[in-house]
Design a protein around this motif. Structure first.
Motif, mmCIF file in Angstrom:
data_model
loop_
_atom_site.group_PDB
_atom_site.id
_atom_site.type_symbol
_atom_site.label_atom_id
_atom_site.label_comp_id
_atom_site.label_asym_id
_atom_site.label_seq_id
_atom_site.Cartn_x
_atom_site.Cartn_y
_atom_site.Cartn_z
ATOM 1 N N PRO A 1 -0.179 -11.055 -2.712
ATOM 2 C CA PRO A 1 -1.466 -10.508 -3.449
ATOM 3 C C PRO A 1 -0.831 -9.245 -4.702
ATOM 4 C CG PRO A 1 -1.653 -10.467 -1.037
ATOM 5 C CD PRO A 1 -0.138 -10.799 -1.423
ATOM 6 N N SER A 2 -1.444 -9.583 -5.750
ATOM 7 C CA SER A 2 -1.510 -8.383 -6.663
ATOM 8 C C SER A 2 -2.264 -7.060 -6.325
ATOM 9 C CB SER A 2 -1.724 -8.823 -8.247
ATOM 10 O OG SER A 2 -1.129 -10.130 -8.310
ATOM 11 N N ARG A 3 -1.555 -6.386 -5.403
ATOM 12 C CA ARG A 3 -2.242 -5.400 -4.782
ATOM 13 C C ARG A 3 -1.307 -4.141 -4.865
ATOM 14 N NH1 ARG A 3 -4.099 -7.670 0.311
ATOM 15 N NH2 ARG A 3 -5.737 -8.538 -0.837
ATOM 16 N N ALA A 4 -1.815 -3.152 -5.468
ATOM 17 C CA ALA A 4 -0.897 -1.636 -5.532
ATOM 18 C C ALA A 4 -1.957 -0.594 -5.976
ATOM 19 C CB ALA A 4 0.089 -1.887 -6.547
ATOM 20 N N ARG A 5 -1.349 0.605 -5.739
ATOM 21 C CA ARG A 5 -2.239 1.877 -5.965
ATOM 22 C C ARG A 5 -1.210 3.107 -6.423
ATOM 23 N NH1 ARG A 5 -1.661 5.366 -2.029
ATOM 24 N NH2 ARG A 5 -1.588 4.739 0.172
ATOM 25 N N ILE A 6 -1.889 3.930 -7.231
ATOM 26 C CA ILE A 6 -0.977 5.104 -7.270
ATOM 27 C C ILE A 6 -0.650 6.061 -6.171
ATOM 28 C CG2 ILE A 6 -0.947 7.148 -8.682
ATOM 29 C CD1 ILE A 6 -2.226 5.806 -11.018
ATOM 30 N N GLY A 7 0.270 6.368 -5.873
ATOM 31 C CA GLY A 7 0.617 7.331 -4.785
ATOM 32 C C GLY A 7 1.394 6.893 -3.665
#
Length: 360
Positions: free
Chosen positions: A46-52
């Motif tokens: 999955p193209s799944r990411a977040r900052i932090g």
């Protein structure tokens, strides 16, 4: 037909020589990132990411499902997180894209390797209406994936360093056109052939992806721009619509992105420890998307009477196979349609593109 060395002949160094260059076809979509390697392995995440940072300490390394990466001085968490939206025009050249791609490389076992890479852009992001390339956007994506991305150590083993995969060569092609290369370049046990019949036949490729659906018509080895282009609709619209319907029906203010994705895939939603059947919502959301896709397909391709074949590719083509089954009498969905672009990008890199000279 020309026959070239087998993939095994060309890429046996993939596992035997860690210092060798690895050729990779990468379809870094808005919903999933797909990797094709020259030894035949295929990967999807999955193209799944977040900052932090992840904010999780993994007791056992084998259980780790969130991974941290740093680029441009910012830490990102990738994997089993409620990811930030990827549906924005600058995503292909963004830091968010870079860390997701690096994670895909790591999952494919390419830690520490030097990579020669071909990726894609949606047709409308690659070409202007007059057929001219959007060179600034293409260059931006090319350079972005060459910027450093550093994997952070696993919290279970803080002293264990992880080597980054680095991109030494990168070329960008139109995404749906990659599926054409996959179609005309045929790999066999005794070598690779360029299928002359497929090469000359007029064909349409319909690539139903996450954010966009691409249309490419190829005739006499040329792209017919009047029948090609992109529609900003894809399978992520199904997820968004189901999220809206869930909020309306169950009076919930917000659900995590992972929960929505799981509910769409299974047609079941778990709230307060109980399962709820949401198959009617998923069906309704798919129906809305299919109606939009059908109308745009007819606008682009008409009835397809002059086309030898209409090739449906992408994850959406597999997910909507029954809904789009009878649009054209000469339509086909290839095996593992979700990887058609990634396979085509790899074939382009291996047999069309001169990655030793840095271009054609």
């Amino acid at each position: 037909m020309d026959t070239k060395p087998t993939q095994a002949d060309k890429t046996s160094q993939l596992t035997s020589d860690p210092m060798s260059v690895v050729q990779v076809g990468l379809d870094d979509g808005y919903a999933y990132t797909k990797v094709a390697l020259a030894d035949g392995r295929l990967f999807s995440a999955p193209s799944r990411a977040r900052i932090g940072s992840a904010g999780v300490t993994w007791i056992r390394e084998q259980e780790q499902r969130i991974f941290e990466y740093e680029t441009g001085g910012t830490v990102y968490s990738v994997g089993a997180v409620d990811g930030e939206a990827t549906q924005f025009d600058e995503y292909p050249g963004s830091a968010l894209n870079r860390v997701i791609v690096q994670h895909a490389f790591q999952q494919a076992g390419l830690s520490g390797r030097s990579i020669h890479l071909v990726t894609g852009l949606p047709v409308s992001a690659y070409y202007r209406h007059d057929g001219q390339r959007r060179q600034r956007d293409i260059d931006r994506k090319c350079e972005s994936l060459k910027l450093p991305v550093e994997p952070k150590p696993n919290s279970a083993k803080p002293g264990k360093s992880i080597l980054s995969a680095s991109v030494a060569f990168h070329e960008v092609i139109p995404e749906a056109l990659a599926a054409w290369y996959d179609h005309v370049i045929v790999t066999q046990a005794d070598g690779v052939t360029l299928d002359g019949d497929r090469l000359s036949a007029p064909i349409a490729i319909v690539d139903i992806g996450g954010r966009t659906t691409d249309f490419v018509v190829v005739q006499d080895q040329g792209i017919v721009h009047g029948s090609s282009g992109s529609l900003n609709r894809g399978m992520l619209n199904v997820k968004s619509r189901v999220a809206d319907l869930i909020q309306q029906t169950f009076d919930v203010s917000e659900l995590g992105e992972q929960s929505i994705a799981k509910a769409v895939d299974s047609s079941r939603l778990r709230l307060h420890g109980k399962d709820h059947d949401i198959s009617a919502m998923v069906a309704a959301a798919k129906r809305e998307l299919v109606e939009l896709l059908y109308a745009e397909t007819r606008r682009k391709l008409g009835l397809g009477v002059e086309l030898d074949r209409v090739l449906f590719v992408g994850g959406g083509s597999a997910a909507l196979a029954t809904d789009i089954a009878n649009w054209f009498p000469n339509q086909t969905i290839p095996d593992h349609a979700v990887f058609a672009n990634a396979r085509g990008m790899l074939k382009y890199l291996q047999y069309v593109c001169d990655d030793t000279a840095g271009g054609f």
